[in-house]
Design a protein around this motif. Structure first.
Motif, PDB file in Angstrom:
ATOM      1  N   MET A 267       0.826  -1.210   0.000  1.00 48.57           N
ATOM      2  CA  MET A 267       0.000   0.000   0.000  1.00 48.57           C
ATOM      3  C   MET A 267       0.860   1.261   0.000  1.00 48.57           C
ATOM      4  SD  MET A 267      -1.220   2.529   2.252  1.00 48.57           S
ATOM      5  CE  MET A 267      -1.205   1.803   3.886  1.00 48.57           C
ATOM      6  N   LEU A 268       1.913   1.279   0.816  1.00 48.13           N
ATOM      7  CA  LEU A 268       2.744   2.472   0.914  1.00 48.13           C
ATOM      8  C   LEU A 268       3.599   2.703  -0.325  1.00 48.13           C
ATOM      9  CD1 LEU A 268       4.009   2.459   4.626  1.00 48.13           C
ATOM     10  CD2 LEU A 268       2.489   4.116   3.559  1.00 48.13           C
ATOM     11  N   LYS A 270       3.208   1.055  -3.571  1.00 45.04           N
ATOM     12  CA  LYS A 270       2.675   0.760  -4.904  1.00 45.04           C
ATOM     13  C   LYS A 270       1.319   1.401  -5.191  1.00 45.04           C
ATOM     14  CE  LYS A 270       6.101  -2.057  -5.863  1.00 45.04           C
ATOM     15  NZ  LYS A 270       7.109  -1.734  -6.911  1.00 45.04           N
ATOM     16  N   THR A 271       0.761   2.130  -4.243  1.00 48.85           N
ATOM     17  CA  THR A 271      -0.572   2.685  -4.464  1.00 48.85           C
ATOM     18  C   THR A 271      -0.573   4.207  -4.317  1.00 48.85           C
ATOM     19  OG1 THR A 271      -1.317   2.573  -2.147  1.00 48.85           O
ATOM     20  CG2 THR A 271      -1.572   0.578  -3.479  1.00 48.85           C
ATOM     21  N   ARG A 272      -1.614   4.812  -4.845  1.00 47.33           N
ATOM     22  CA  ARG A 272      -1.769   6.260  -4.743  1.00 47.33           C
ATOM     23  C   ARG A 272      -1.941   6.680  -3.285  1.00 47.33           C
ATOM     24  NH1 ARG A 272      -6.284   8.730  -8.552  1.00 47.33           N
ATOM     25  NH2 ARG A 272      -4.846   7.776 -10.061  1.00 47.33           N
ATOM     26  N   LEU A 273      -2.662   5.872  -2.512  1.00 47.40           N
ATOM     27  CA  LEU A 273      -2.857   6.182  -1.101  1.00 47.40           C
ATOM     28  C   LEU A 273      -1.521   6.289  -0.374  1.00 47.40           C
ATOM     29  CD1 LEU A 273      -4.614   6.550   1.430  1.00 47.40           C
ATOM     30  CD2 LEU A 273      -4.776   4.050   1.595  1.00 47.40           C
ATOM     31  N   GLY A 274      -0.598   5.380  -0.670  1.00 51.55           N
ATOM     32  CA  GLY A 274       0.724   5.433  -0.055  1.00 51.55           C
ATOM     33  C   GLY A 274       1.459   6.710  -0.408  1.00 51.55           C
ATOM     34  N   ARG A 275       1.380   7.117  -1.678  1.00 55.22           N
ATOM     35  CA  ARG A 275       2.024   8.368  -2.092  1.00 55.22           C
ATOM     36  C   ARG A 275       1.396   9.559  -1.383  1.00 55.22           C
ATOM     37  NH1 ARG A 275       1.807   5.584  -7.061  1.00 55.22           N
ATOM     38  NH2 ARG A 275      -0.045   6.718  -7.763  1.00 55.22           N
ATOM     39  N   TYR A 276       0.091   9.502  -1.188  1.00 54.46           N
ATOM     40  CA  TYR A 276      -0.591  10.581  -0.469  1.00 54.46           C
ATOM     41  C   TYR A 276      -0.102  10.669   0.979  1.00 54.46           C
ATOM     42  CZ  TYR A 276      -4.016  11.034  -4.272  1.00 54.46           C
ATOM     43  OH  TYR A 276      -4.633  11.255  -5.481  1.00 54.46           O
ATOM     44  N   ILE A 277       0.057   9.510   1.618  1.00 50.15           N
ATOM     45  CA  ILE A 277       0.516   9.490   3.016  1.00 50.15           C
ATOM     46  C   ILE A 277       1.894  10.138   3.136  1.00 50.15           C
ATOM     47  CG2 ILE A 277       1.282   7.960   4.884  1.00 50.15           C
ATOM     48  CD1 ILE A 277      -1.028   6.071   4.077  1.00 50.15           C
ATOM     49  N   TYR A 278       2.820   9.752   2.248  1.00 48.68           N
ATOM     50  CA  TYR A 278       4.148  10.354   2.281  1.00 48.68           C
ATOM     51  C   TYR A 278       4.091  11.840   1.940  1.00 48.68           C
ATOM     52  CZ  TYR A 278       6.486   5.823   2.722  1.00 48.68           C
ATOM     53  OH  TYR A 278       6.932   4.616   3.186  1.00 48.68           O
ATOM     54  N   GLY A 279       3.244  12.185   0.965  1.00 50.80           N
ATOM     55  CA  GLY A 279       3.121  13.580   0.565  1.00 50.80           C
ATOM     56  C   GLY A 279       2.593  14.460   1.685  1.00 50.80           C
ATOM     57  N   ILE A 280       1.565  13.978   2.383  1.00 47.57           N
ATOM     58  CA  ILE A 280       0.993  14.733   3.505  1.00 47.57           C
ATOM     59  C   ILE A 280       2.014  14.863   4.630  1.00 47.57           C
ATOM     60  CG2 ILE A 280      -0.786  14.710   5.294  1.00 47.57           C
ATOM     61  CD1 ILE A 280      -2.592  13.268   3.242  1.00 47.57           C
ATOM     62  N   GLY A 281       2.736  13.787   4.895  1.00 45.44           N
ATOM     63  CA  GLY A 281       3.747  13.836   5.934  1.00 45.44           C
ATOM     64  C   GLY A 281       4.863  14.805   5.607  1.00 45.44           C
ATOM     65  N   GLY A 282       5.215  14.903   4.325  1.00 44.50           N
ATOM     66  CA  GLY A 282       6.263  15.835   3.916  1.00 44.50           C
ATOM     67  C   GLY A 282       5.809  17.280   3.971  1.00 44.50           C
ATOM     68  N   ASN A 283       4.610  17.539   3.469  1.00 40.64           N
ATOM     69  CA  ASN A 283       4.060  18.901   3.474  1.00 40.64           C
ATOM     70  C   ASN A 283       2.558  18.802   3.263  1.00 40.64           C
ATOM     71  OD1 ASN A 283       3.242  21.585   2.837  1.00 40.64           O
ATOM     72  ND2 ASN A 283       5.316  22.088   2.145  1.00 40.64           N
ATOM     73  N   ASP A 284       1.807  18.879   4.340  1.00 40.80           N
ATOM     74  CA  ASP A 284       0.363  18.672   4.237  1.00 40.80           C
ATOM     75  C   ASP A 284      -0.330  19.792   3.467  1.00 40.80           C
ATOM     76  OD1 ASP A 284       0.982  20.462   6.247  1.00 40.80           O
ATOM     77  OD2 ASP A 284      -0.675  19.850   7.540  1.00 40.80           O
ATOM     78  N   GLN A 285       0.182  21.021   3.557  1.00 40.66           N
ATOM     79  CA  GLN A 285      -0.440  22.126   2.830  1.00 40.66           C
ATOM     80  C   GLN A 285      -0.241  21.988   1.331  1.00 40.66           C
ATOM     81  OE1 GLN A 285       1.216  25.664   4.595  1.00 40.66           O
ATOM     82  NE2 GLN A 285      -0.226  25.646   6.323  1.00 40.66           N
ATOM     83  N   ALA A 286       0.965  21.587   0.935  1.00 43.33           N
ATOM     84  CA  ALA A 286       1.226  21.366  -0.484  1.00 43.33           C
ATOM     85  C   ALA A 286       0.376  20.216  -1.014  1.00 43.33           C
ATOM     86  CB  ALA A 286       2.709  21.075  -0.701  1.00 43.33           C
ATOM     87  N   ALA A 287       0.226  19.162  -0.198  1.00 37.82           N
ATOM     88  CA  ALA A 287      -0.604  18.023  -0.598  1.00 37.82           C
ATOM     89  C   ALA A 287      -2.059  18.456  -0.772  1.00 37.82           C
ATOM     90  CB  ALA A 287      -0.506  16.912   0.444  1.00 37.82           C
TER      91      ALA A 287
END
Length: 403
Positions: A267-268, A270-287
């Motif tokens: 999930m983390l 290979k999926t879009r949800l995983g990319r979203y989790i990392y993206g939000i963790g890196g910068n939630d406003q940009a996400a």
């Protein structure tokens, strides 16, 4: 176009490249080094008792509930939140499972399903408070810790400790996969076959990952270093599998943890949800500006965490073959420590569930080894606290140097 491949001719070149690779990726490798050092230390101090098949099997069963909790906690920490309630959610869930099995005589699988649904409801409640009501996760889950500790005590107030006689339920954290029918070879053949499949899948995954990097022109290690790394990992898997096969086979706990690990790793990564989790963790406003629904992803993480906490409660209760009022005490600390020791960034946005499993093994190897040596529980807490702060300090300093 092939990716740039580090080349080193002869043994000195391989050694130099390996040293450079270790230095540049010290954060990723440090937890493995720590695990090897800890296991080696306790093996020497216990005169080989630590590395015996019986104890390795016991270690896997002991680490199961912590590993499951830590996988869920990794997602929460990547998102820069925290969940302090998971210990008593696990304890409360285990008590509910015990009551369903003993008082109401429900089917074991139905009982487990209901307990997991309970975890989902708890995660939805806490996640809604965090995402909709905007109560900070620290406050929400700290309140949850008190609430579910109280519910655990209320649940067991009349009966006290509940002994669970169900053999199927107790086998989840005490049993082993069955042997192949009609096969008697002195070792657990099915465990050997599973180990062989695991090694093949590991080799395939590493080769595929290398090819993908080359395809997109990312740098890769030289072929000799790549082969050495692959053979080293395969040797570790083979050694552990052989130890287990020579004893009683693969514990069911290992199967359950492996299934959870596979699902969350896929999930983390290979999926879009995983990319979203990392993206939000890196910068939630940009996400958020990129169109990611931060609320839904965060709600998913809290639901996921509580479901895994309920599963951990089932594994722990199965391990003890009973539900006790003290279940859940300190579980959240082991889960958080495992995630950070496994390389999850304190600042969020970075973390791997595969590394978290190594972190859980580090924590539980310390506990197991010190128990074998007869170390007082007070000193055990001190040692684990020191290891934890060293891991976090190491993570922070290495990131500052890279930055």
């Amino acid at each position: 176009m092939k990716g740039k491949e580090q080349t080193g001719t002869g043994r000195p070149g391989i050694i130099r490249e390996s040293a450079a690779l270790l230095k540049s990726n010290i954060r990723d490798y440090m937890m493995y080094i720590a695990l090897v050092v800890i296991m080696g230390f306790f093996t020497i101090k216990t005169h080989g008792g630590f590395i015996q098949a019986r104890n390795i099997s016991n270690l896997i069963n002991q680490a199961g509930y912590v590993a499951v909790l830590a996988i869920g906690m990794t997602l929460i920490l990547i998102l820069k939140h925290i969940d302090l309630s998971v210990g008593y959610v696990a304890g409360f869930s285990g008590a509910v499972a015990a009551i369903l099995l003993t008082k109401y005589s429900l089917n074991v699988w139905l009982s487990i399903l209901l307990v997991l649904l309970l975890g989902l409801a708890i995660g939805f409640y806490q996640g809604t408070l965090v995402t909709r009501v905007k109560v900070p996760a620290f406050v929400t889950t700290l309140a949850g810790m008190f609430i579910f500790r109280g519910l655990l005590n209320l649940t067991l107030q009349e009966t006290g400790t509940i002994i669970i006689p169900d053999a199927t339920f107790n086998a989840l954290s005490n049993g082993f996969i069955p042997a192949l029918p009609g096969v008697s070879a002195g070792v657990h053949v099915l465990t050997l076959l599973i180990g062989a499949v695991a090694i093949v899948l590991m080799v395939f995954s590493m080769v595929q990952d290398r090819r993908n990097k080359q395809k997109y022109n990312f740098p890769v290690t030289s072929m000799p270093v790549f082969l050495i790394r692959m053979v080293f990992i395969a040797a570790i898997i083979a050694a552990i599998v052989w130890l287990l096969a020579a004893y009683a086979g693969l514990p069911w706990t290992a199967v359950i943890v492996a299934a959870v690990l596979f699902i969350y790793n896929f999930m983390l990564n290979k999926t879009r949800l995983g990319r979203y989790i990392y993206g939000i963790g890196g910068n939630d406003q940009a996400a958020e500006l990129s169109g990611v629904n931060v609320r839904k992803v965060t709600l998913f993480a809290f639901c996921s965490m509580s479901v895994l906490a309920s599963l951990a409660g089932v594994l722990y209760t199965s391990r003890l073959q009973s539900a006790t009022p003290t279940a859940g005490l300190g579980f959240e600390l082991d889960a958080i420590a495992s995630s950070y020791i496994g390389g999850t960034a304190v600042s969020g946005g970075v973390g791997k569930v595969t590394n978290t499993i190594i972190g859980a093994l580090v924590i539980m190897s310390l506990t197991n080894g010190m128990n074998l040596m007869g170390v007082d529980i007070s000193y055990q807490y001190i040692v684990k606290g020191i290891i934890f702060i060293i891991a976090v300090a190491f993570d922070v300093t290495t990131r500052m140097k890279k930055g």
